[in-house]
Scaffold this motif. Structure first.
Motif, PDB file in Angstrom:
ATOM      1  N   ALA A 139       0.865  -1.183   0.000  1.00  0.00           N
ATOM      2  CA  ALA A 139       0.000   0.000   0.000  1.00  0.00           C
ATOM      3  C   ALA A 139       0.895   1.224   0.000  1.00  0.00           C
ATOM      4  O   ALA A 139       1.972   1.228   0.603  1.00  0.00           O
ATOM      5  CB  ALA A 139      -0.927   0.010   1.214  1.00  0.00           C
ATOM      6  N   GLU A 140       0.421   2.272  -0.665  1.00  0.00           N
ATOM      7  CA  GLU A 140       1.262   3.464  -0.813  1.00  0.00           C
ATOM      8  C   GLU A 140       0.384   4.659  -1.147  1.00  0.00           C
ATOM      9  O   GLU A 140      -0.665   4.518  -1.773  1.00  0.00           O
ATOM     10  CB  GLU A 140       2.271   3.214  -1.939  1.00  0.00           C
ATOM     11  N   ASN A 141       0.793   5.834  -0.704  1.00  0.00           N
ATOM     12  CA  ASN A 141       0.164   7.051  -1.186  1.00  0.00           C
ATOM     13  C   ASN A 141       1.230   8.126  -1.380  1.00  0.00           C
ATOM     14  O   ASN A 141       2.383   7.955  -0.991  1.00  0.00           O
ATOM     15  CB  ASN A 141      -0.962   7.534  -0.270  1.00  0.00           C
ATOM     16  N   GLY A 142       0.824   9.200  -2.009  1.00  0.00           N
ATOM     17  CA  GLY A 142       1.784  10.270  -2.259  1.00  0.00           C
ATOM     18  C   GLY A 142       1.185  11.297  -3.184  1.00  0.00           C
ATOM     19  O   GLY A 142      -0.041  11.437  -3.292  1.00  0.00           O
ATOM     20  N   SER A 143       2.048  12.012  -3.896  1.00  0.00           N
ATOM     21  CA  SER A 143       1.571  13.056  -4.796  1.00  0.00           C
ATOM     22  C   SER A 143       2.533  13.236  -5.961  1.00  0.00           C
ATOM     23  O   SER A 143       3.740  12.993  -5.848  1.00  0.00           O
ATOM     24  CB  SER A 143       1.394  14.382  -4.051  1.00  0.00           C
ATOM     25  N   TRP A 144       1.954  13.616  -7.082  1.00  0.00           N
ATOM     26  CA  TRP A 144       2.701  14.104  -8.227  1.00  0.00           C
ATOM     27  C   TRP A 144       2.578  15.616  -8.261  1.00  0.00           C
ATOM     28  O   TRP A 144       1.500  16.159  -7.997  1.00  0.00           O
ATOM     29  CB  TRP A 144       2.143  13.523  -9.523  1.00  0.00           C
ATOM     30  N   LEU A 145       3.665  16.295  -8.596  1.00  0.00           N
ATOM     31  CA  LEU A 145       3.671  17.748  -8.723  1.00  0.00           C
ATOM     32  C   LEU A 145       4.090  18.116 -10.140  1.00  0.00           C
ATOM     33  O   LEU A 145       5.093  17.592 -10.646  1.00  0.00           O
ATOM     34  CB  LEU A 145       4.650  18.385  -7.730  1.00  0.00           C
ATOM     35  N   PHE A 146       3.313  18.996 -10.766  1.00  0.00           N
ATOM     36  CA  PHE A 146       3.743  19.590 -12.035  1.00  0.00           C
ATOM     37  C   PHE A 146       4.114  21.031 -11.727  1.00  0.00           C
ATOM     38  O   PHE A 146       3.279  21.830 -11.302  1.00  0.00           O
ATOM     39  CB  PHE A 146       2.639  19.518 -13.089  1.00  0.00           C
ATOM     40  N   LEU A 147       5.383  21.383 -11.921  1.00  0.00           N
ATOM     41  CA  LEU A 147       5.944  22.634 -11.451  1.00  0.00           C
ATOM     42  C   LEU A 147       6.036  23.657 -12.577  1.00  0.00           C
ATOM     43  O   LEU A 147       6.554  23.367 -13.655  1.00  0.00           O
ATOM     44  CB  LEU A 147       7.341  22.392 -10.859  1.00  0.00           C
ATOM     45  N   ILE A 148       5.542  24.876 -12.307  1.00  0.00           N
ATOM     46  CA  ILE A 148       5.672  25.985 -13.244  1.00  0.00           C
ATOM     47  C   ILE A 148       6.024  27.237 -12.450  1.00  0.00           C
ATOM     48  O   ILE A 148       5.793  27.304 -11.234  1.00  0.00           O
ATOM     49  CB  ILE A 148       4.380  26.225 -14.053  1.00  0.00           C
ATOM     50  N   THR A 149       6.613  28.214 -13.110  1.00  0.00           N
ATOM     51  CA  THR A 149       6.951  29.475 -12.454  1.00  0.00           C
ATOM     52  C   THR A 149       5.996  30.566 -12.903  1.00  0.00           C
ATOM     53  O   THR A 149       5.365  30.471 -13.958  1.00  0.00           O
ATOM     54  CB  THR A 149       8.395  29.884 -12.773  1.00  0.00           C
ATOM     55  N   GLY A 150       5.900  31.643 -12.088  1.00  0.00           N
ATOM     56  CA  GLY A 150       5.021  32.747 -12.419  1.00  0.00           C
ATOM     57  C   GLY A 150       5.232  33.914 -11.475  1.00  0.00           C
ATOM     58  O   GLY A 150       6.056  33.855 -10.543  1.00  0.00           O
ATOM     59  N   PRO A 151       4.493  35.010 -11.693  1.00  0.00           N
ATOM     60  CA  PRO A 151       4.640  36.189 -10.839  1.00  0.00           C
ATOM     61  C   PRO A 151       4.131  35.932  -9.426  1.00  0.00           C
ATOM     62  O   PRO A 151       3.241  35.101  -9.214  1.00  0.00           O
ATOM     63  CB  PRO A 151       3.801  37.256 -11.546  1.00  0.00           C
ATOM     64  N   GLN A 152       4.686  36.666  -8.473  1.00  0.00           N
ATOM     65  CA  GLN A 152       4.286  36.542  -7.067  1.00  0.00           C
ATOM     66  C   GLN A 152       3.476  37.759  -6.657  1.00  0.00           C
ATOM     67  O   GLN A 152       3.889  38.903  -6.880  1.00  0.00           O
ATOM     68  CB  GLN A 152       5.522  36.419  -6.176  1.00  0.00           C
ATOM     69  N   SER A 153       2.314  37.517  -6.064  1.00  0.00           N
ATOM     70  CA  SER A 153       1.491  38.636  -5.603  1.00  0.00           C
ATOM     71  C   SER A 153       2.098  39.254  -4.354  1.00  0.00           C
ATOM     72  O   SER A 153       2.797  38.592  -3.584  1.00  0.00           O
ATOM     73  CB  SER A 153       0.063  38.154  -5.318  1.00  0.00           C
ATOM     74  N   GLU A 154       1.839  40.549  -4.153  1.00  0.00           N
ATOM     75  CA  GLU A 154       2.362  41.242  -2.985  1.00  0.00           C
ATOM     76  C   GLU A 154       1.573  40.904  -1.726  1.00  0.00           C
ATOM     77  O   GLU A 154       2.109  40.934  -0.625  1.00  0.00           O
ATOM     78  CB  GLU A 154       2.340  42.757  -3.223  1.00  0.00           C
ATOM     79  N   GLU A 155       0.291  40.575  -1.896  1.00  0.00           N
ATOM     80  CA  GLU A 155      -0.562  40.299  -0.748  1.00  0.00           C
ATOM     81  C   GLU A 155      -0.781  38.792  -0.603  1.00  0.00           C
ATOM     82  O   GLU A 155      -0.569  38.034  -1.547  1.00  0.00           O
ATOM     83  CB  GLU A 155      -1.898  41.036  -0.912  1.00  0.00           C
ATOM     84  N   PRO A 156      -1.198  38.339   0.577  1.00  0.00           N
ATOM     85  CA  PRO A 156      -1.306  36.886   0.784  1.00  0.00           C
ATOM     86  C   PRO A 156      -2.443  36.213   0.023  1.00  0.00           C
ATOM     87  O   PRO A 156      -2.395  35.009  -0.209  1.00  0.00           O
ATOM     88  CB  PRO A 156      -1.522  36.764   2.296  1.00  0.00           C
ATOM     89  N   TYR A 157      -3.474  36.959  -0.374  1.00  0.00           N
ATOM     90  CA  TYR A 157      -4.624  36.340  -1.034  1.00  0.00           C
ATOM     91  C   TYR A 157      -4.874  36.878  -2.437  1.00  0.00           C
ATOM     92  O   TYR A 157      -5.341  36.149  -3.306  1.00  0.00           O
ATOM     93  CB  TYR A 157      -5.889  36.524  -0.198  1.00  0.00           C
ATOM     94  N   ALA A 158      -4.586  38.171  -2.677  1.00  0.00           N
ATOM     95  CA  ALA A 158      -4.887  38.785  -3.969  1.00  0.00           C
ATOM     96  C   ALA A 158      -3.881  38.349  -5.032  1.00  0.00           C
ATOM     97  O   ALA A 158      -2.759  37.962  -4.730  1.00  0.00           O
ATOM     98  CB  ALA A 158      -4.878  40.311  -3.840  1.00  0.00           C
ATOM     99  N   SER A 159      -4.312  38.407  -6.313  1.00  0.00           N
ATOM    100  CA  SER A 159      -3.411  38.089  -7.418  1.00  0.00           C
ATOM    101  C   SER A 159      -2.665  39.314  -7.921  1.00  0.00           C
ATOM    102  O   SER A 159      -1.667  39.197  -8.632  1.00  0.00           O
ATOM    103  CB  SER A 159      -4.198  37.461  -8.567  1.00  0.00           C
ATOM    104  N   THR A 160      -3.169  40.494  -7.590  1.00  0.00           N
ATOM    105  CA  THR A 160      -2.491  41.737  -7.956  1.00  0.00           C
ATOM    106  C   THR A 160      -2.515  42.671  -6.760  1.00  0.00           C
ATOM    107  O   THR A 160      -3.414  42.578  -5.914  1.00  0.00           O
ATOM    108  CB  THR A 160      -3.200  42.426  -9.146  1.00  0.00           C
TER     109      THR A 160
END
Length: 337
Positions: free
Chosen positions: A137-158
């Motif tokens: 038995a096993e569990n885990g995760s696959w991650l597909f990694l991409i880069t992008g801009p970082q928002s200044e605030e913790p929740y907003a995108s701009t």
């Protein structure tokens, strides 16, 4: 697979085949935000549940005749060789499920988004004295990694944090990561990339699964067990080429297109790691993990419904006063439910 108990629990006649659920994962339903499918790139084709079923119109591939094989050593002090083999064919069920969001890694000037695909896996003996008994038995995760801009605030995108110049692209040699949790006290992190991504990752079939190229039989010890047919080594010929079941599956049900990728803890572009609990470090220390995948479709631009994989785990096991590196190799071909 790292099953180390050599005793069979109960008699074969007392083991009933498992009843597989529709899915081994039940993610909460949320309509907004929707499940993150687009961010997974080519890994999105994995979403769903995969099992051993007959391939195409053939009578092979199901639980009775899977295109699979497992090579596994078990240390034991009762044998002069210091080990026995537990090689077998197996069948499995595995579910891949996206989550409703991403896991951003904030770098200060830009982010790396980890697009997450959880998985849950159960594997059963397909033959032998313990047929239909759970072996792994096993569990885990696959991650597909991409880069992008970082928002200044913790929740907003701009607004976004200023970045001098273009944001670096995620390396195509490290844009896929596999995180594994094995309930023997092993955790594994391996990275790799999708062949031809992003421009030409859809390859024309059939899937080019070659002869297994790694070390199969350890050196420096008595390896007669690998060539002698026994309850622990029922298919000696497959020890010459553990990829043979995958090659047979491709020949039986040849695809029109495929996507290929691999991960390795020894990837020079992004070294991963393996961690083990103290008992494992002492008795069967996992030191490396690598795996290759071929996701297959049967019409150009059609749905990907067949998955072949192989994986190799290297374990350092003390045998008669010295450390021997044993390959633990598995392969299987699955069909999407």
């Amino acid at each position: 697979m790292s099953e180390k108990d050599t005793t069979y629990i109960g008699k074969t006649s007392g083991i009933t085949p498992p009843v597989f659920p529709d899915s081994l994962i039940n993610e909460p339903v949320q309509t907004n935000p929707a499940a993150n499918v687009d961010g997974l790139g080519p890994l999105s084709h994995l979403i769903g549940t995969w099992t051993n079923q007959n391939l195409g119109t053939t009578n092979g591939g199901g639980t009775a005749s899977p295109y699979s094989y497992n090579i596994m050593p078990l240390p034991t002090g009762s044998e002069a060789s210091g080990y026995i083999l537990k090689n077998f064919k197996y069948y499995e069920e595995i579910t891949f499920s996206p989550i409703n969001g991403t896991a951003p890694n904030r770098g200060g000037d830009y982010i790396q988004n980890a697009n997450v695909l959880f998985y849950e896996q159960r594997i059963y003996f397909a033959d032998g004295p313990a047929k239909d008994r759970l072996v792994h038995a096993e569990n885990g995760s696959w991650l597909f990694l991409i880069t992008g801009p970082q928002s200044e605030e913790p929740y907003a995108s701009t607004p976004v944090v200023p970045h001098n110049g273009p944001i670096p692209d995620q390396s195509v040699a490290t844009n896929v990561a596999k995180q594994i949790s094995v309930p023997h006290g092993n955790s594994i992190l391996a990275q790799g990339g999708i062949m031809g991504y992003p421009n030409s990752y859809l390859q024309n079939g059939p899937a080019p699964i070659g002869t297994y190229s790694g070390t199969i039989i350890p050196s420096g010890i008595d390896t007669t067990q690998y060539t002698t047919k026994s309850v622990g080594n029922p298919f000696p010929a497959l020890n010459n080429n553990p990829n043979q079941p995958l090659q047979d599956g491709v020949a039986a049900n040849s695809c029109a297109q495929y996507i290929q990728w691999g991960v390795d803890t020894e990837n020079p572009a992004a070294k991963g790691s393996v961690t083990n609990i103290p008992f494992e470090k002492q008795k069967a220390n996992v030191v490396d993990y690598s795996a290759n995948y071929w996701l297959q479709a049967f019409t150009q631009g059609g749905e990907f419904t067949q998955l072949s994989y192989n994986q190799t785990i290297l374990m350092n096991i003390p045998i008669n006063g010295k450390i021997v590196k044993f390959p633990h190799i598995t392969c299987n071909t699955l069909t999407k439910k």
